[in-house]
Design a protein around this motif. Sequence first.
Motif, PDB file in Angstrom:
ATOM      1  N   LEU A   1      21.812 137.099  34.905  1.00 47.19           N
ATOM      2  CA  LEU A   1      22.176 138.508  34.754  1.00 47.19           C
ATOM      3  C   LEU A   1      22.298 138.906  33.294  1.00 47.19           C
ATOM      4  O   LEU A   1      22.191 140.075  32.946  1.00 47.19           O
ATOM      5  CB  LEU A   1      23.534 138.766  35.411  1.00 47.19           C
ATOM      6  N   TYR A   2      22.585 137.909  32.440  1.00 47.50           N
ATOM      7  CA  TYR A   2      22.947 138.226  31.057  1.00 47.50           C
ATOM      8  C   TYR A   2      21.925 137.767  30.026  1.00 47.50           C
ATOM      9  O   TYR A   2      22.014 138.156  28.875  1.00 47.50           O
ATOM     10  CB  TYR A   2      24.307 137.602  30.712  1.00 47.50           C
ATOM     11  N   THR A   3      21.010 136.886  30.424  1.00 46.61           N
ATOM     12  CA  THR A   3      20.083 136.333  29.438  1.00 46.61           C
ATOM     13  C   THR A   3      18.797 135.864  30.106  1.00 46.61           C
ATOM     14  O   THR A   3      18.813 135.504  31.289  1.00 46.61           O
ATOM     15  CB  THR A   3      20.722 135.148  28.681  1.00 46.61           C
ATOM     16  N   LYS A   4      17.719 135.854  29.338  1.00 50.62           N
ATOM     17  CA  LYS A   4      16.461 135.342  29.885  1.00 50.62           C
ATOM     18  C   LYS A   4      16.439 133.810  29.871  1.00 50.62           C
ATOM     19  O   LYS A   4      15.590 133.176  30.489  1.00 50.62           O
ATOM     20  CB  LYS A   4      15.263 135.907  29.125  1.00 50.62           C
TER      21      LYS A   4
ATOM     22  N   SER B   1      26.633 133.759  26.280  1.00 55.12           N
ATOM     23  CA  SER B   1      27.144 134.044  24.932  1.00 55.12           C
ATOM     24  C   SER B   1      26.959 132.869  23.983  1.00 55.12           C
ATOM     25  O   SER B   1      26.692 133.043  22.808  1.00 55.12           O
ATOM     26  CB  SER B   1      28.645 134.374  24.974  1.00 55.12           C
TER      27      SER B   1
END
Lengths: 441, 441
Positions: free
Chosen positions: A306-309, A93
């Motif tokens: 899991l959430y970002t490259k 985030s």
Amino acid sequence: MEAYIKPRVLRGFRDSLPEEETAKGRLIAILENTFRLFGFVPIDTPVLEYSEILLGKSGGETEKQVYRFLDHGKRDVAMRYDLTVPFARFMASHHSRLYLPFKRYHIAKVWRGENTQRGRYREFIQCDFDIVGTDSTSADFEILLVMVKSIQALGIDDFRIHFSHRGTFNRLLKRLGLEEKSFEILRTVDRLKKLGLRKLKSQLEPIAGDREVDCIVNFIEPEESSEKTIEKLIGQAGGEDTDTLRLREILKLIERLDLEKYFSLDPSITRGLDYYTGLVYETYLTDQPGLGSICSGGRYNNLASLYTKEKIPGVGSSIGLDRLLTAMLEIGKLEGSENRRALLVLCLDEKYLDYYHEIACALRDEGVAVEVYPEKKKLARQFQYAEKKKFPFALICGEDEREKGTVILKDLRTRESYADLKPQDIAHQVDKLLATSQTES
Amino acid sequence: MEAYIKPRVLRGFRDSLPEEETAKGRLIAILENTFRLFGFVPIDTPVLEYSEILLGKSGGETEKQVYRFLDHGKRDVAMRYDLTVPFARFMASHHSRLYLPFKRYHIAKVWRGENTQRGRYREFIQCDFDIVGTDSTSADFEILLVMVKSIQALGIDDFRIHFSHRGTFNRLLKRLGLEEKSFEILRTVDRLKKLGLRKLKSQLEPIAGDREVDCIVNFIEPEESSEKTIEKLIGQAGGEDTDTLRLREILKLIERLDLEKYFSLDPSITRGLDYYTGLVYETYLTDQPGLGSICSGGRYNNLASLYTKEKIPGVGSSIGLDRLLTAMLEIGKLEGSENRRALLVLCLDEKYLDYYHEIACALRDEGVAVEVYPEKKKLARQFQYAEKKKFPFALICGEDEREKGTVILKDLRTRESYADLKPQDIAHQVDKLLATSQTES
């Protein structure tokens, strides 16, 4: 007869009474001070998150233990079960707003509906510290150093950090043709301390095959020195590589900073979690090995994948606060002191309450902790209260004293009284008495 | 392309980034220090409890907001929505083990699924402090005193505590024949600041009747002095009684301790909660009245009555930590200082990492916060990092310095450099430069 609701707590949960909560506060303050000296900053994340965020990465075992439900808006939510997954989401985030390398600590409760028969609690505190945004020897070493300094700051010097490198072990397993079973094997080896060598072997055999198990068992056995251990690792893993080079660099730093007595290169350390990719470690108190590891962690180079490259490598460690608290309460390291600057003003007559509170306020301004007993109860009861709360001093002021504008200071440790004291001289007298008892003890 | 899970948080929840979390930590440390000076001790209770425990006492509005679900064992559980109900259960569980009067504080998160459109959060921190086991003027006054000293300790002097007594208001309502509607009326009056006097009247009329509303409105209006207000209250409530006597005693203590400027006797203060039985109060910052009350509470004399026949009278207050944090961040009272004893060791060459870490360790032993930049990146980037984290100083050490066994200290505030410094002289030089800038500013 009125029906009362039975004041019980859920199984696996507990109240924290003042003695324990005070000790916990002291423990946390010491740790936070150490973290801050190293430049770590605190963060917090919500207790409740979307279940897909918290469970995206985990297998069946975790899922079964997580407190998960539908909220008022029919959202599938869960209570955090560790601080690592929320941290991964946090980094995904906020990474663009944060300076990297980012060094954070997070001390907070987590919840797992574990089997309480194993003496586990379902609500407990985790204390994590991590350095993310750098895959460097310096960061690996710094986490180890923070561990040493944190435990020392708690007044403990007899402990040892056992460490190894996942990469080296993985190379061995690849060489043995066991690459696909590597996580299963690492997880089994992780239980060595619980199983013992013999049981470990019998559990490994169906997974790895007889000959391979012998290689593994030989590999995980530490040699008599770190030098010899690393030579063996290099030999069995198929030569020098980045993992063994990293281990060498860390061993060098440990030696240069004269910290050898706190460390063991121990190839049996694997850690049971799948996200570790590099260095891994556990910490044992020499006097209380049965307590288990009080501080563990490792390097993970795909934290937020899991959430970002964005690639966010990191290294971190987690202190078992409840275990440490138990250990420290047992050795009496966090006990409240009867030699503190604290004082109870006895209530001889409620018409002098203004005088009592005035004196109390003035003393607090000088940093003395002061309570005014709120009612005119029997003196025996008031003294009992002072004793329960371990007050070293009491102030007595009745009609005579009020008229003269003085007080009587009573040292509750020695039972000596000091009469005719002026209010403005109390703090000084308290400090004098504390200094004397310090010298004597 | 891989599918990522969107790193979002639930509506009404939020991450706490380092700046905010650090400020919050400072705020809490100041409050805890004040509480401890008054002899308050910390406790904690579980976040999850049986729903019957948490909801036994509350009406429909609360119930709708509570996070409630069935756990793994099909138990009906809920997350705490305040710290008062768990404290009541705690006292019912432990009163026999605790010394009374018992003075506790509890700073912890609570959860309410409130409407987020009103700018409310669903997860927030409460900070409660209470004295239980005594129904005395001294305890009432001491809670007020803790409020004054806590707010002063935060560096705020311009505030006012508005207080009144539930008992006096109840006597008026009884005299008006409105006894059975008293809670509804108290709750409506509690909204005076939001509604304004005109709207309040129109909302009261259908409940109380026209003539009675005039009496109520006259009653809640403070007079020009506390003396006159209390005379009016006595007159309208039907004479002197324990409630007005208690108010007089408190007014006397306020006067004797020279605290008048912090207090207003204000009969419009009723508090919207049904468990209050005596003194009630709210606190407003003079410069930021729109913030609402930052510290409120009152006396309740039947705290644990749902769970035990034991009578446990108490008085307490709750600080709106999030509101206060907002206020203090706005006036810049909790900002990190660029004038702290902190230093970044730049990484000019990774082969000197042992030297860097050695220097860092020695400085931390002297209480200086030190980070070692972990990799050899461009110096511009390392300086940028120092700036982001507000380091006042950096240490530079390349080949020349390493050979001579010295370092260069750079004051990042003035951009001056100090070369040829010996490692053991760094702390002294840092303190000298900090002292100079203190004097100059």
